[in-house]
Design a protein around this motif. Structure first.
Motif, short mmCIF file in Angstrom:
data_model
loop_
_atom_site.label_atom_id
_atom_site.label_comp_id
_atom_site.label_asym_id
_atom_site.label_seq_id
_atom_site.Cartn_x
_atom_site.Cartn_y
_atom_site.Cartn_z
N LEU A 121 0.82 -1.21 0.00
CA LEU A 121 0.00 0.00 0.00
C LEU A 121 0.85 1.27 0.00
CD1 LEU A 121 -2.87 1.14 0.09
CD2 LEU A 121 -2.75 1.01 2.58
N SER A 122 1.77 1.38 0.94
CA SER A 122 2.55 2.62 1.06
C SER A 122 3.52 2.83 -0.09
CB SER A 122 3.30 2.66 2.40
OG SER A 122 4.25 1.63 2.43
N THR A 123 3.78 1.79 -0.86
CA THR A 123 4.71 1.93 -1.99
C THR A 123 4.02 2.36 -3.28
OG1 THR A 123 4.51 -0.41 -2.53
CG2 THR A 123 6.30 0.21 -1.04
N LEU A 124 2.70 2.47 -3.27
CA LEU A 124 2.00 2.95 -4.46
C LEU A 124 2.42 4.38 -4.77
CD1 LEU A 124 -1.65 1.63 -3.89
CD2 LEU A 124 0.03 0.78 -5.54
N GLU A 125 2.57 4.68 -6.01
CA GLU A 125 3.08 5.97 -6.46
C GLU A 125 2.33 7.17 -5.88
OE1 GLU A 125 3.20 8.42 -10.67
OE2 GLU A 125 3.28 6.24 -10.71
N ASP A 126 1.01 7.11 -5.80
CA ASP A 126 0.22 8.26 -5.39
C ASP A 126 -0.05 8.33 -3.89
OD1 ASP A 126 -0.06 9.16 -8.08
OD2 ASP A 126 -1.53 7.56 -8.38
N VAL A 127 0.44 7.35 -3.13
CA VAL A 127 0.20 7.34 -1.69
C VAL A 127 1.23 8.23 -1.00
CG1 VAL A 127 0.21 5.91 0.40
CG2 VAL A 127 -0.93 5.10 -1.67
N ILE A 128 0.75 9.21 -0.24
CA ILE A 128 1.62 10.13 0.50
C ILE A 128 1.91 9.55 1.88
CG2 ILE A 128 1.83 12.43 1.51
CD1 ILE A 128 -0.18 13.36 -0.69
N SER A 129 0.86 9.12 2.59
CA SER A 129 1.04 8.57 3.93
C SER A 129 -0.13 7.67 4.29
CB SER A 129 1.17 9.69 4.98
OG SER A 129 -0.05 10.38 5.10
N THR A 130 0.08 6.84 5.30
CA THR A 130 -0.98 5.97 5.81
C THR A 130 -0.99 6.03 7.33
OG1 THR A 130 0.44 4.01 5.98
CG2 THR A 130 -0.70 4.34 3.88
N LYS A 131 -2.14 5.69 7.89
CA LYS A 131 -2.29 5.57 9.34
C LYS A 131 -3.15 4.34 9.59
CE LYS A 131 -5.05 7.90 12.44
NZ LYS A 131 -5.61 9.12 13.03
N THR A 132 -2.59 3.37 10.28
CA THR A 132 -3.28 2.10 10.51
C THR A 132 -3.86 2.06 11.91
OG1 THR A 132 -1.76 0.99 8.98
CG2 THR A 132 -3.05 -0.41 10.46
N ASN A 133 -5.17 1.80 11.98
CA ASN A 133 -5.88 1.67 13.25
C ASN A 133 -6.40 0.23 13.33
OD1 ASN A 133 -6.16 4.70 13.94
ND2 ASN A 133 -6.92 4.55 11.86
N PHE A 134 -6.16 -0.43 14.46
CA PHE A 134 -6.65 -1.80 14.64
C PHE A 134 -7.92 -1.78 15.48
CE2 PHE A 134 -2.26 -2.48 13.51
CZ PHE A 134 -2.36 -3.53 12.61
N ILE A 135 -8.91 -2.53 15.04
CA ILE A 135 -10.16 -2.66 15.78
C ILE A 135 -9.86 -3.56 16.98
CG2 ILE A 135 -12.57 -3.44 15.71
CD1 ILE A 135 -11.94 -1.09 13.77
N LEU A 136 -10.08 -3.05 18.18
CA LEU A 136 -9.78 -3.82 19.38
C LEU A 136 -10.96 -4.68 19.83
CD1 LEU A 136 -7.86 -1.10 21.42
CD2 LEU A 136 -6.92 -2.88 19.93
#
Length: 159
Positions: A121-136
């Motif tokens: 995901l983060s290596t896709l050309e148009d991706v600037i940033s990601t934030k991953t949230n886990f459902i607890l």
């Protein structure tokens, strides 16, 4: 049509006969309407809602927020489609706020989610940033309560 869709959305296990009674129509008319809704793509599928806390499933659900560079003349559609095509991704949404897109990754191990975000995901050309949230913990999903209101596993503490 809206009443039929609402009934199916709340309980897709209703029989055509039950729906016909609720709508005051015939069973064959209900079958025809459902077939038309499925063929036109309005009804995309039917799913069971599973309380994963009551199974032996050791996977997680991650809600991943994604900031992207939209393409000229394509907006967010092109990158959303590319993300949608990853087999790990269950859902993709256009969002307002600090991130542009949000995707749901379900039934994967923590390690699988981490590797998906880091290597795909983060290596896709148009991706600037990601934030991953886990459902607890899931309390309610698709309008279905998933917890037993009578149980409380907290202990009493006296001071």
């Amino acid at each position: 049509m809206e009443k039929l869709l609402n009934l199916l959305e709340k309980n897709p296990r209703l029989t055509n006969s039950e729906i016909a009674i609720m709508l005051g129509t015939t069973e064959s008319d209900v079958a025809k309407q459902i077939s038309e809704l499925e063929n036109s793509g309005i009804i995309k599928g039917y799913r069971a809602i599973i309380d994963k806390d009551k199974t032996e499933n050791q996977t997680v659900t991650a809600l991943i927020e994604i900031q992207v560079h939209p393409k000229y003349d394509h907006g967010f559609e092109e990158i959303a489609e590319r993300i949608s095509n990853f087999h790990e991704v269950e859902s993709v949404y256009l969002m307002s706020g600090g991130y542009d897109l949000c995707c749901l990754v379900n039934n994967k191990t923590f390690q699988e989610v981490a590797m998906f975000v880091a290597k795909r995901l983060s290596t896709l050309e148009d991706v600037i940033s990601t934030k991953t949230n886990f459902i607890l913990k899931r309390y309610k999903e698709q309008d279905v309560i998933l917890f037993d209101s009578g149980s409380d596993d907290r202990r009493t503490i006296s001071l």
